[in-house]
Design an enzyme around this catalytic site. Structure first.
Site, short mmCIF file in Angstrom:
data_model
loop_
_atom_site.label_atom_id
_atom_site.label_comp_id
_atom_site.label_asym_id
_atom_site.label_seq_id
_atom_site.Cartn_x
_atom_site.Cartn_y
_atom_site.Cartn_z
N PHE A 31 0.84 -1.33 -0.03
CA PHE A 31 -0.12 -0.16 0.08
C PHE A 31 0.78 1.21 -0.08
CE2 PHE A 31 -0.19 2.65 3.76
CZ PHE A 31 0.69 2.05 4.63
N LYS A 32 2.12 1.04 0.23
CA LYS A 32 3.04 2.39 0.10
C LYS A 32 3.28 3.14 -0.77
CE LYS A 32 5.41 1.26 4.64
NZ LYS A 32 4.59 0.13 5.04
#
Ligand code: PLP
Length: 471
Positions: free
Chosen positions: A109-110
Site C-alpha cells: 500500500f505504500k
C-alpha cells in the site's frame, strides 16, 4: 491551508515549504491548522484520480493552477495501479469487504502515497531549480516503494541502505533489479539498525547534509498522509454502494498498523466528516498501540525488544505518526503535547488516562487488538476456505482484529496492505500452495541485479553519496 507543528513552537508554513522538510523546527510533526470539510455528495461520483484531486486540493493550495490535477491523473492511473479503479473493493460476504491498496509497482500500500510523493517532489524541485538526494534505510517495503516512486527522476538521487542477506529474495530482487542511474542500492554488512545508524550519522554532519541536500521519504511526511486520506473516502463510497446502504451510513475500517500512518489518515477523513463509526487498529506481536488503547499508556520499545514476525512491515519500536493523533486528543494543546514527548524522552513512556483524555479517545472511534503468527495462519486459512480469497499476513492481522471488534450491523472494510505474492513463505505454511504472482513478476528473481556491498562505515556512505549525488 497552513501547517503548524504538533509542539506549537514553529511558525505556520505553506504546503510546498513543508514538503521537502522532515520534522518541524521544534521537533514536532507538521499538520494542517484546521480540518477541511468534505463534500460527500459531490465526491461520491468521482473517478479515483478526480477524487484524489478534490481531497488533495483541501491540503495543497500552493502549486501552479492545474498542476495538482495533472499530478493526480498521472499518479492514479491504470498504467501505474493496474485498473481504472486504482483501489478496487472486493466484497467477501455481506458486510465484509477488502479494499485493494496493493496493485502499485511494489505490491504494497505504500505505493499509494509514495507514487504521489515522487511526482510532487519532481514538480516542486523543477519549479525551484533544486535537486535532492534521498538517503534511507530499509528492511523491505519502504525502500522498494520509494525507489519505484523516484526512479528516473532527473533532480533526485536515491541512496538506500539495506542489511545484506536479510531481506526476502523477492524484496531483494525488487530493489536490486532497478537499473536506473539515479538509484543506488547499498547492501550493508550488518543488521537494519546498523543501516539506520549510518543514515543518522550522515545526517548529523550538517555541512555534508546541506552540501548534498540530503532528504528523506519517511512516513511522517504530510503528503503521504494526505494521499492516504483519499482511499478512505473511496473505500467508504464503494462499500456503501456494495451494501446498498444510505449515502451517510456508518462504516468500520480495520487497518494493520505499525507506524500509525495508514490508520491516522482514517482519523483525518473522519475529522473531515466521513461517517466512520470505528477505526480498528490491528497490531502484531509488536503491540505498542494495542497496549495504548487498552491502558492509556504509550510505552515505546527498545530495538532489542522488537520481535521479528511474519508481518514484518509492522515490526516497530515506536509509532512515528502517533504524535499527530495525540495532538488532537489533547485538544491541539502544543504545550501539553511537548510535555508528553519530553516525558517520553525521559521515561520511555507516558499516560493519557484522565477522564477527559479517555473521553476524547473514546469519541475518536478508535479501538485496537493484537494478532499473532498463529492468528495470521488461521485467518489466511479461514478467508481462503470461506471466501476463496488469498490475503497476505499483514492484511490477515487486520481481518482477524476487525472481525473481533466490529459492531454488529456495521459494514467492515479491511485495508489490504500487501499482496500475498510478497510473503510466499507464510502463504505456503497456511495453505500449502504458492500465492499467485501478478503479470510481470513471474521471473523477478532471475533479472540482473545492480547493488554495492559495503561495510557499515559512514565515510564509505558519504563517498558514495558524493560521487553519485544529483547534479
Ligand atoms: C508499512 C506497512 C504497514 C504498516 O503501515 P503503517 O502506516 O506504518 O501503520 C502494514 N502493512 C504493510 C504491508 C506495510 O508495508
Amino acid at each position: 491551508m497552513r501547517y503548524v507543528s504538533t509542539r506549537g513552537g514553529a511558525a505556520p508554513q505553506r504546503f510546498t515549504d513543508i514538503l521537502l522538510e522532515g520534522l518541524a523546527a521544534d521537533g514536532g510533526l507538521f499538520l494542517p491548522e484546521s480540518w477541511p470539510r468534505a463534500d460527500l455528495a459531490a465526491w461520491r461520483a468521482l473517478s479515483y484520480p478526480d477524487l484524489a484531486c478534490a481531497v488533495l486540493a483541501c491540503f495543497i493550495d500552493d502549486l501552479p493552477p492545474g498542476a495538482l490535477r495533472a499530478l493526480a491523473a498521472r499518479t492514479y492511473s491504470k498504467a501505474v495501479f493496474g485498473s481504472e479503479d486504482v483501489a478496487p473493493l472486493r466484497t467477501l460476504a455481506p458486510g465484509l469487504h477488502v479494499l485493494g491498496l496493493s496493485f502499485g509497482p511494489t505490491l504494497a500500500f505504500k505505493d499509494m502515497a509514495l507514487q504521489l510523493l515522487g511526482n510532487l517532489f519532481e514538480e516542486v524541485l523543477e519549479s525551484r531549480g533544486q535537486t535532492l538526494n534521498i538517503l534511507g534505510a530499509t528492511s523491505g517495503d519502504t525502500g522498494s516503494s520509494a525507489e519505484y516512486a523516484l526512479r528516473g527522476k532527473q533532480r533526485i538521487g536515491v541512496f538506500m541502505l539495506s542489511p545484506d542477506g536479510r531481506m526476502s529474495a523477492f524484496q531483494r530482487a525488487q530493489m536490486f533489479s532497478l537499473q536506473d542511474a539515479n538509484i543506488h542500492n547499498l547492501a550493508v554488512n550488518g543488521v537494519f539498525d546498523d543501516c539506520q545508524d549510518l543514515v543518522k550519522a550522515v545526517n548529523a554532519d550538517a555541512a555534508f547534509k546541506a552540501k548534498y541536500r540530503i532528504g528523506a521519504v519517511n512516513s511522517i511526511n504530510w503528503a503521504r498522509i494526505a494521499a492516504q486520506v483519499v482511499y478512505y473516502f473511496w473505500g467508504y463510497f464503494r462499500a456503501t454502494e456494495a451494501e446498498r446502504a444510505a449515502d451517510d451510513a456508518p462504516v468500520a475500517f480495520a487497518v494493520p498498523s505499525g507506524n500509525f500512518g495508514n490508520i491516522y489518515a482514517g482519523h483525518v477523513a473522519r475529522e473531515m466528516g466521513l461517517p466512520i463509526r470505528q477505526l480498528i487498529v490491528a497490531t502484531n506481536e509488536n503491540d505498542v498501540l494495542n497496549e495504548f488503547f487498552a491502558t492509556g499508556r504509550y510505552r515505546v520499545r527498545a530495538s532489542s525488544e522488537v520481535h521479528a514476525t511474519s508481518s514484518p512491515s509492522m515490526d516497530i519500536s515506536k509509532a512515528s505518526n502517533f504524535e499527530r493523533y495525540v495532538y488532537d486528543m489533547v485538544g491541539r494543546d502544543g504545550k501539553r503535547l511537548a510535555a508528553l514527548w519530553a516525558e517520553l524522552g525521559r521515561n520511555g513512556q507516558f499516560e493519557l488516562s484522565s477522564d477527559a483524555d479517555r473521553a476524547a479517545i473514546a469519541a475518536s472511534g478508535f479501538s485496537a487488538g493484537r494478532s499473532t503468527h498463529a492468528d495470521r495462519v488461521v485467518t489466511i486459512r479461514r478467508v481462503y476456505r470461506d471466501h476463496g480469497a488469498i490475503i497476505d499476513p499483514h492484511t490477515a492481522d487486520g481481518v482477524k482484529v476487525g472481525l473481533e471488534l466490529r459492531e454488529t450491523g456495521v459494514p467492515l472494510v479491511c485495508l489490504e496492505t500487501a499482496l500475498p505474492a510478497k510473503f510466499a513463505d507464510t502463504i505456503r505454511e497456511a495453505l500449502g500452495i504458492e500465492p499467485p504472482r501478478p503479470p510481470g513478476f513471474e521471473n523477478l528473481e532471475s533479472l540482473p541485479q545492480r547493488f554495492e556491498r559495503i561495510e557499515p562505515d559512514v565515510e564509505v556512505v558519504k563517498r558514495i553519496v558524493a560521487a553519485g549525488a544529483a547534479p
